[in-house]
Design an enzyme around this catalytic site. Structure first.
Site, PDB file in Angstrom:
ATOM      1  N   HIS A  36       1.570   5.618  -5.771  1.00  0.00           N
ATOM      2  CA  HIS A  36       2.427   5.007  -6.088  1.00  0.00           C
ATOM      3  C   HIS A  36       2.502   6.172  -7.242  1.00  0.00           C
ATOM      4  CE1 HIS A  36      -0.529   4.641  -9.376  1.00  0.00           C
ATOM      5  NE2 HIS A  36      -0.618   3.185  -8.415  1.00  0.00           N
TER       6      HIS A  36
ATOM      7  N   ASP B 171       2.566  -1.927  -3.563  1.00  0.00           N
ATOM      8  CA  ASP B 171       1.673  -1.920  -4.282  1.00  0.00           C
ATOM      9  C   ASP B 171       1.102  -3.629  -5.079  1.00  0.00           C
ATOM     10  OD1 ASP B 171      -0.326  -0.964  -6.252  1.00  0.00           O
ATOM     11  OD2 ASP B 171       1.735  -0.006  -7.848  1.00  0.00           O
TER      12      ASP B 171
END
Lengths: 342, 442
Positions: free
Chosen positions: B237, B310
């Protein structure tokens, strides 16, 4: 979604809206249901609150201080963080208006049993209070609570975010001494990073046309503070040069995680307000402090107790008047029970 | 099982760089024939025909960063609800973080989770194993044994591997098993106590900030260790321009470095937290607009290899609290495709390239099949409508948790059908995924 939220590159608009408007808009100049912060208010909004507060100053100096505007109304002081002066000030304000005031210190009761902030809000809401006065150690907690209740909510300080009644009482104090706010040079000195008082005062003074400088070591200034339209100084004498008002802030050791200044001794040497540093300000400069003061940390006793220059006791007096105005305006704005959550 | 013919589709095969009209024939769970030249009328067999009606047919999405809550916190997500959410989002392969309870740092727990996942049997579930015992950041786990039991990578999940010596040994040791070490790149001392990106917005809201450079600092340190060890490193991320630039340079230098991002980092910026919206509280926090644009550009030019959801299920108690006390993260399996398609609708990149970031590239990072329509590959497929207007409705998510910053927002793109090993596991028209578990109980 493409592109995400539109972004205002030069964000000088408010990050927070003042909240829902009240049910009435009969030309009363404070048309909101809550007082959650100064950011987002307009100059007429603030003038209206200050004018109303001015009227209460005289009432508070009478032998009989009580009126009956809020008779039959219930006010709850909901304090999740310790406070003596602010809570007492709100309590007196409510009682002098004839309202019924309940004090709740929640840090010692239900939160320890695992009840959440929202549970507490819902429980109190079911008892139909007319106003909740809330202090909380976390920024935004008062907004969250305001979303969940039907009554008016007054922010009595949330984390490092805002403390609107403090800024209003400071403004009233200055206005009564100087006659106006516009064009004044105001230096806000000390722990700006952790201070909700500083944020509310910067917003209010800027809205009212005063010029604000902040004076602090870089470690006690929050990132992006220059985008609030303030001048930034790290040197007290330069920061105080030619100013009309010196606002000192308390060094908030309880909100600090880690060491922001090396020692109290060093802090007082460079940032403590004493006679020497005060020389830089205008000769008729006035000194303010939101209390409680740490004498010998951010302010020297000689300066703090100088009756000619220190407004510190007057600030406390104005606090009651400002809170009376806020409570009266919010509660009497309510003509009918609020529709559930707007 | 009868063979299935998916005809009248726009085929998107990133492995073959194919974007053309055509058909796919699936036999015994695998792709048998494919392509624009597949003459539908010439097929003699008794086949089930699925008319895709001109919709796009692509490999099923490979989501390389997903949190499950089973075992341990099944009220937030089970492996069954996770897989149901995955197939509704067109995802046929997920890699799951080891931060369950118990933590996946031992082969017995790893194999237990693999077995639980297989019993549901809607998608491929590949767990990561913890990089360090107990996610404590101190001692390496049994990387060899865990790899042999199916761990596709090693990570401490939502915690950064902070100790440089530990990271060095991990990178070095994992090379023997050709496994990737996945970092949550954030300097934990700079991040301590923070919940928003440091700057004007955090200051206005009175929220404790984390400087954006906490990300690139950790990545730059790790890149030095990659250079030292020759290890395989993946930054999860990534959310800042500086981090993407550091990775771009490292790739140019030939280091074995990859990274992913999540849709919120190219679809939202820090303004989403204004008014203390805890559903937009992320870790890493949402960034400035310039960073958001850099992430979108990084995905488009391929510096950012993969988009991962995520997926981070949290219950109401974690989000209905003051911002500073709220738990960061968002569910993402069911919004991965429509939010990512925003990059195509914005004209930032081609659809085939987006599918590449969502399928082939993450599969290659983890050493998995997937991301291809080549004959012989498992028929893990997704048929979708890229332009269809939708309004995201978290209450209709199949995930047990509804924490999404995109709830109520309009988007474009919808999954019509998801196929796992030849079997339709999500069918928008039927609105109900069929799992093996349900079938066996029927």
């Amino acid at each position: 979604m493409p592109g995400g939220t539109p972004y205002n590159g030069a964000l000088m608009t408010s990050a927070i809206s003042p909240g829902p408007a009240s049910a009435v808009s009969d030309g009363s100049r404070y048309p909101y249901r809550h007082l959650l912060g100064i950011e987002g208010l307009s100059r007429p909004d603030i003038d209206f609150l200050l004018d109303r507060a001015d009227g209460f100053v005289e009432q508070n100096r009478q032998v009989d201080k009580k009126s009956s505007t809020l008779r039959g109304r219930t006010l709850i002081n909901l304090f999740f963080e310790n406070s003596t002066r602010t809570r007492t000030s709100f309590e007196l304000a409510g009682k002098r208006l004839g309202g019924d005031v309940i004090n709740m210190s929640v840090s010692t009761s239900s939160i320890k049993k695992g009840e959440t902030l929202i549970d507490t809000a819902m429980t109190l809401n079911a008892m139909h209070p007319d106003a909740l006065v809330v202090r909380h150690s976390e920024s935004g907690a008062v907004h969250l609570l305001a979303e969940k209740v039907n009554c008016s909510v007054v922010n009595a300080g949330d984390g490092s975010h805002e403390h609107p009644t403090q800024a209003l009482l400071d403004a009233l104090t200055i206005r009564r001494r100087k006659g106006h706010l516009e064009g004044l040079e105001v230096a806000i000195c000390g722990d700006v990073a952790h201070s909700r008082v500083a944020r509310s005062n910067i917003h209010l003074l800027s809205i009212m046309g005063a010029r604000v400088r902040v004076v602090a070591p870089p470690t006690l200034l929050p990132s992006g503070i220059e985008r609030f339209g303030v001048e930034v100084h790290h040197d007290m004498e330069r920061g105080l040069a030619g100013c009309d008002i010196v606002m000192m802030l308390r060094l908030q050791t309880e909100r600090m995680k880690g060491s922001f200044v090396p020692s109290i001794r060093e802090y007082f040497r460079y940032y403590g307000l004493d006679e020497d540093k005060l020389q830089a300000a205008k000769p008729d400069a006035l000194i303010m402090h939101p209390g409680p003061m740490n004498r010998g940390v951010e302010i020297d006793s000689v300066v703090a107790d100088d009756i000619a220059r220190s407004l510190i006791r007057e600030q406390v007096e104005m606090g009651v008047a400002v809170r009376m105005a806020v409570l009266e305006i919010l509660v009497t704005n309510q003509t009918e029970p609020w529709a559930k959550n707007q | 099982m009868r063979p299935t013919l998916f005809k009248n589709a726009r085929l998107l095969d990133p492995a073959a760089r194919l974007d053309a009209k055509g058909a796919v024939l699936v036999r015994d769970g695998r792709i048998a024939e494919v392509g624009p030249q597949l003459f539908v009328d010439a097929i003699q067999e008794d086949v089930e025909v699925v008319d895709c009606g001109g919709r796009c047919l692509a490999p099923g999405l490979v989501d390389m960063r997903v949190q499950t809550r089973e075992p341990g916190e099944e009220h937030m997500e089970t492996l069954a609800s996770l897989q149901a959410a995955a197939v509704a989002g067109g995802v046929t392969t997920v890699a799951t973080l080891p931060n369950t309870s118990p933590i996946i740092d031992d082969i017995s727990i790893l194999e237990f989770v693999e077995r639980l996942a297989q019993e549901v049997g809607l998608v491929n579930v590949h767990p990561y194993a913890a990089a360090t015992k107990g996610l404590k950041g101190l001692e390496m786990t049994e990387i060899g044994l865990l790899s042999a039991s199916g761990a596709v990578g090693f990570t401490d999940g939502v915690k950064a591997i902070a100790d440089a010596a530990v990271m060095r040994r991990l990178l070095s040791y994992a090379t023997m098993f050709d496994r990737v070490v996945i970092q949550h790149p954030e300097d934990p001392t700079l991040a301590r106590g923070g919940c928003a990106t440091e700057g004007e917005i955090a200051t206005r809201l009175g929220l404790p900030g984390i400087p954006a450079c906490a990300e690139v600092m950790m990545i730059e340190r790790d890149l030095r260790l990659v250079r030292l060890t020759g290890g395989r490193y993946h930054a999860a991320h990534v959310s800042t321009a500086a981090a993407i630039e550091a990775i771009r340079r490292a790739k140019a230098d030939g280091l074995k470095v990859t990274c992913d991002t999540a849709p919120q980092y190219f679809a939202l910026n820090e303004l989403a937290i204004v008014d203390y919206r805890t559903f937009a509280h992320m870790s890493p926090p949402l960034r400035a607009e310039s960073d958001r644009q850099a992430v979108a550009a990084g995905v488009a030019d391929g510096t950012v290899d993969a988009i991962a959801s995520d997926h981070n299920p949290e219950d109401q108690d974690a989000k209905r609290v003051p911002f500073t006390q709220s738990v960061p993260g968002a569910v993402g399996l069911e919004t991965l495709l429509p939010i990512s398609l925003g990059l195509v609708h914005d004209g930032a990149m081609e659809l085939l390239d987006l599918i590449d970031r969502l399928t082939l590239r993450p599969a290659r990072i983890l050493g998995l099949e997937g991301g291809t329509l080549a004959p012989g590959a498992w028929a893990d497929l997704m048929v979708f409508e890229p332009d269809r207007a939708v309004r995201i409705d978290a209450h209709r998510f199949r995930s047990k948790s509804k924490n999404s910053p995109f709830d109520g927002k309009p988007a474009q793109g919808r999954v019509w059908r998801t196929v796992y090993r030849g079997r339709t596991v999500f069918d928008l028209d039927a609105e109900e995924p069929r799992s093996r578990r349900e079938q066996s109980h029927a």
